[in-house]
Design a protein around this motif. Structure first.
Motif, PDB file in Angstrom:
ATOM      1  N   SER A  41       0.865  -1.177   0.000  1.00  0.00           N
ATOM      2  CA  SER A  41       0.000   0.000   0.000  1.00  0.00           C
ATOM      3  C   SER A  41       0.903   1.228   0.000  1.00  0.00           C
ATOM      4  N   SER A  86      -6.077  -1.896  -6.295  1.00  0.00           N
ATOM      5  CA  SER A  86      -7.126  -0.883  -6.183  1.00  0.00           C
ATOM      6  C   SER A  86      -6.496   0.428  -5.751  1.00  0.00           C
ATOM      7  N   HIS A  89      -9.505   7.364  -5.782  1.00  0.00           N
ATOM      8  CA  HIS A  89      -9.250   8.481  -6.696  1.00  0.00           C
ATOM      9  C   HIS A  89      -9.428   9.813  -5.993  1.00  0.00           C
ATOM     10  N   SER A 121      -1.424   3.573 -12.795  1.00  0.00           N
ATOM     11  CA  SER A 121      -2.779   3.960 -12.412  1.00  0.00           C
ATOM     12  C   SER A 121      -3.214   5.038 -13.391  1.00  0.00           C
ATOM     13  N   GLN A 138      -2.950   3.518  -3.070  1.00  0.00           N
ATOM     14  CA  GLN A 138      -2.757   2.461  -4.058  1.00  0.00           C
ATOM     15  C   GLN A 138      -2.397   1.178  -3.307  1.00  0.00           C
ATOM     16  N   ASN A 139      -3.096   0.107  -3.619  1.00  0.00           N
ATOM     17  CA  ASN A 139      -2.946  -1.164  -2.905  1.00  0.00           C
ATOM     18  C   ASN A 139      -2.833  -2.301  -3.905  1.00  0.00           C
TER      19      ASN A 139
END
Length: 147
Positions: A41, A86, A89, A121, A138-139
């Motif tokens: 993450s 995932s 945003h 991304s 971000q993960n």
């Protein structure tokens, strides 16, 4: 019901072969096959992104806007592993959002190999114009066989 307390599980037939039975009792699988081999993450909007949480990662490289390389501490066995990711945003509300393996159309290992994965991304608007973006939170996880 018994409780097993241990620091180490070793298979009887082979050291890495520990089989578990499903909740319903009708299926079995190898324990190590169901475990994430890499997890991470980070905040892509940071000037120099760094891991907020990581497992089996040695470094994170910011290659440019929305373009990152995650390097593993322990290599994967081959490049046939899976990635799931995932992000959150930053207020853009219309379009398609994706956290994906960077384009590797020739499957030549430039974006995904045994020691690292390159990710991007991005946002695609209604005209299908893709724009990379440094999203927050971000993960990702990697599943497959370690070397």
């Amino acid at each position: 019901m018994s409780t097993v307390i241990t620091d180490n599980l070793t298979g009887k037939t082979a050291a890495g072969n520990v089989t578990i039975t499903s909740e319903g009792g009708s299926a079995t699988m190898q324990l190590q096959q169901g475990l994430a081999k890499v997890a991470f993450s980070f905040d892509g909007s940071d000037t120099t992104p760094s891991y907020k949480h990581s497992f089996n990662t040695s470094s994170l490289t910011d290659n440019g806007t929305g373009d990152y390389t995650v390097v593993y501490s322990n290599n994967m066995n081959d490049k046939n592993y899976t990635f799931a990711g995932s992000f959150a945003h930053n207020g853009v509300s219309n379009g398609l959002f994706a956290f994906m393996i960077k384009d590797d159309a020739n499957w030549d290992g430039t974006s995904k190999n045994t020691s690292q994965i390159r990710l991007e991304s991005a946002f695609a608007n209604s005209s299908n114009d893709k724009t990379n973006f440094d999203y927050r939170h971000q993960n990702g996880t990697i599943h497959g066989d370690l070397a």
